[in-house]
Each structure stands twice: as structure tokens, then as C-alpha cells.
Design a protein around this motif. Sequence first.
Motif, mmCIF file in Angstrom:
data_model
loop_
_atom_site.group_PDB
_atom_site.id
_atom_site.type_symbol
_atom_site.label_atom_id
_atom_site.label_comp_id
_atom_site.label_asym_id
_atom_site.label_seq_id
_atom_site.Cartn_x
_atom_site.Cartn_y
_atom_site.Cartn_z
ATOM 1 N N GLY A 1 0.789 -1.334 -0.154
ATOM 2 C CA GLY A 1 0.487 0.366 -0.231
ATOM 3 C C GLY A 1 1.036 0.896 -0.630
ATOM 4 N N THR A 2 2.124 1.466 0.080
ATOM 5 C CA THR A 2 3.135 1.780 -0.021
ATOM 6 C C THR A 2 3.442 3.024 -0.962
ATOM 7 N N THR A 3 2.770 1.773 -2.456
ATOM 8 C CA THR A 3 2.849 3.057 -3.752
ATOM 9 C C THR A 3 1.552 2.737 -4.353
ATOM 10 N N THR A 4 1.153 4.179 -4.754
ATOM 11 C CA THR A 4 -0.025 4.130 -5.891
ATOM 12 C C THR A 4 0.690 5.241 -7.053
ATOM 13 N N ARG A 5 0.167 4.807 -8.248
ATOM 14 C CA ARG A 5 -0.027 5.529 -9.213
ATOM 15 C C ARG A 5 -1.769 5.704 -9.777
ATOM 16 N N TYR A 6 -1.233 7.205 -10.452
ATOM 17 C CA TYR A 6 -2.843 6.872 -10.497
ATOM 18 C C TYR A 6 -2.949 7.479 -12.101
ATOM 19 N N ALA A 7 -3.513 7.358 -13.377
ATOM 20 C CA ALA A 7 -3.765 8.520 -14.262
ATOM 21 C C ALA A 7 -3.989 9.436 -14.438
ATOM 22 N N ASP A 8 -3.153 10.426 -15.566
ATOM 23 C CA ASP A 8 -3.793 12.179 -14.990
ATOM 24 C C ASP A 8 -5.087 12.367 -14.700
ATOM 25 N N SER A 9 -6.065 11.507 -15.657
ATOM 26 C CA SER A 9 -7.470 12.137 -15.497
ATOM 27 C C SER A 9 -8.063 11.618 -14.356
ATOM 28 N N VAL A 10 -7.818 11.613 -13.690
ATOM 29 C CA VAL A 10 -8.291 11.041 -12.500
ATOM 30 C C VAL A 10 -7.651 11.243 -11.443
ATOM 31 N N LYS A 11 -6.807 11.958 -11.266
ATOM 32 C CA LYS A 11 -5.790 12.200 -9.719
ATOM 33 C C LYS A 11 -6.663 13.830 -8.998
ATOM 34 N N GLY A 12 -6.772 13.634 -8.074
ATOM 35 C CA GLY A 12 -7.655 14.359 -7.336
ATOM 36 C C GLY A 12 -8.976 13.877 -7.333
ATOM 37 N N ARG A 13 -9.472 12.661 -7.737
ATOM 38 C CA ARG A 13 -11.341 12.322 -7.807
ATOM 39 C C ARG A 13 -11.507 11.369 -7.371
ATOM 40 N N PHE A 14 -9.692 10.156 -7.894
ATOM 41 C CA PHE A 14 -10.253 8.845 -7.460
ATOM 42 C C PHE A 14 -8.862 8.594 -6.147
ATOM 43 N N THR A 15 -9.748 7.633 -5.431
ATOM 44 C CA THR A 15 -8.174 6.685 -4.684
ATOM 45 C C THR A 15 -8.583 5.546 -4.194
ATOM 46 N N ILE A 16 -7.108 5.140 -4.130
ATOM 47 C CA ILE A 16 -7.053 3.558 -4.262
ATOM 48 C C ILE A 16 -6.695 3.198 -2.900
ATOM 49 N N SER A 17 -7.678 2.052 -2.603
ATOM 50 C CA SER A 17 -6.670 2.102 -1.065
ATOM 51 C C SER A 17 -7.025 -0.109 -0.907
ATOM 52 N N ARG A 18 -6.311 -0.327 -0.091
ATOM 53 C CA ARG A 18 -6.743 -1.779 0.066
ATOM 54 C C ARG A 18 -6.323 -2.534 1.090
ATOM 55 N N ASP A 19 -7.203 -3.349 1.907
ATOM 56 C CA ASP A 19 -7.059 -3.997 2.935
ATOM 57 C C ASP A 19 -6.972 -5.377 3.227
ATOM 58 N N ASN A 20 -5.340 -6.259 3.608
ATOM 59 C CA ASN A 20 -5.213 -7.662 3.147
ATOM 60 C C ASN A 20 -5.715 -8.254 3.520
ATOM 61 N N ALA A 21 -6.073 -7.873 4.731
ATOM 62 C CA ALA A 21 -6.834 -8.365 5.808
ATOM 63 C C ALA A 21 -7.913 -8.977 5.514
ATOM 64 N N LYS A 22 -8.291 -8.774 4.252
ATOM 65 C CA LYS A 22 -10.085 -8.426 3.892
ATOM 66 C C LYS A 22 -9.518 -9.221 2.267
ATOM 67 N N ASN A 23 -8.619 -9.130 1.506
ATOM 68 C CA ASN A 23 -7.873 -9.609 -0.030
ATOM 69 C C ASN A 23 -9.115 -8.503 -0.497
#
Length: 122
Positions: A55-77
Motif C-alpha cells: 500500500g505504500t506505492t500508488t499510481r494514478y492516471a492524470d485524468s483521475v488524480k484528485g478524484r479517485f483514491t485507491i486503497s486496500r485491506d489485505n486482511a480482507k483480500n
Amino acid sequence: QVQLVESGGGLVQPGGSLRLSCTASGRTSSTYSMGWFRQAPGKEREFIAGISWSGTTTRYADSVKGRFTISRDNAKNTVYLQINSLKPEDTAVYYCAGGPLVGIRTSQYDYWGQGTQVTVSS
């Protein structure tokens, strides 16, 4: 093998928000990076966001930066995509994918979900 199942899509008005989820099953002990892509009718599948296993590295397309947020919960897969300030041009089928690194090309991912439809319309 890893199976991915997306959920959370639907019909939303412009300016609204959605949270997409992607849950993995199967060989989930492997440390996969995850990505979200989308494909609109008549267009190629495009990269939206990616996140490393930790979760320490994230990348976004320029078209969605500031509007989209990716995250993960590995305990929940599960990996999430929070989508805010939705626009009609965000209408597409959204796919999650798993692979060895946070790439922006579809060829860099080994596993794919079936997709979930997001429609932005008033």
C-alpha cells in the motif's frame, strides 16, 4: 490461481460518488499489486489506478488524480476505488486486476475480474 470479483458499480448522478470493491479469492497468499482499469464503449481499456501489496506505492492516471483514491485491506483480500465528483465521461466498465507490480499496461497484470458497470447520468 486468483479469482477477482468487483462490486459497487451502478447508476449515479454527475457529481456523485461511488466506492468500488474488488475481492480476491484463491491463491491470496501471494503478494500481488492491484490495479483498476476502465473501458468505455468503443474505447480501449485504460489504466486508472494501482497500488502495491504494502500500500505504500500508488499510481494514478492524470485524468483521475484528485478524484479517485485507491486503497486496500489485505486482511480482507480487498482493494477499493473511491470515486468522487463523478462525470459522464467516467461511464465505463471498471475492472480490477492483479499482477507483480504497479503497472499501467494491461499486459502487466495476470488476473482480471469480470468488471462492474459505472454509469454517470442525470
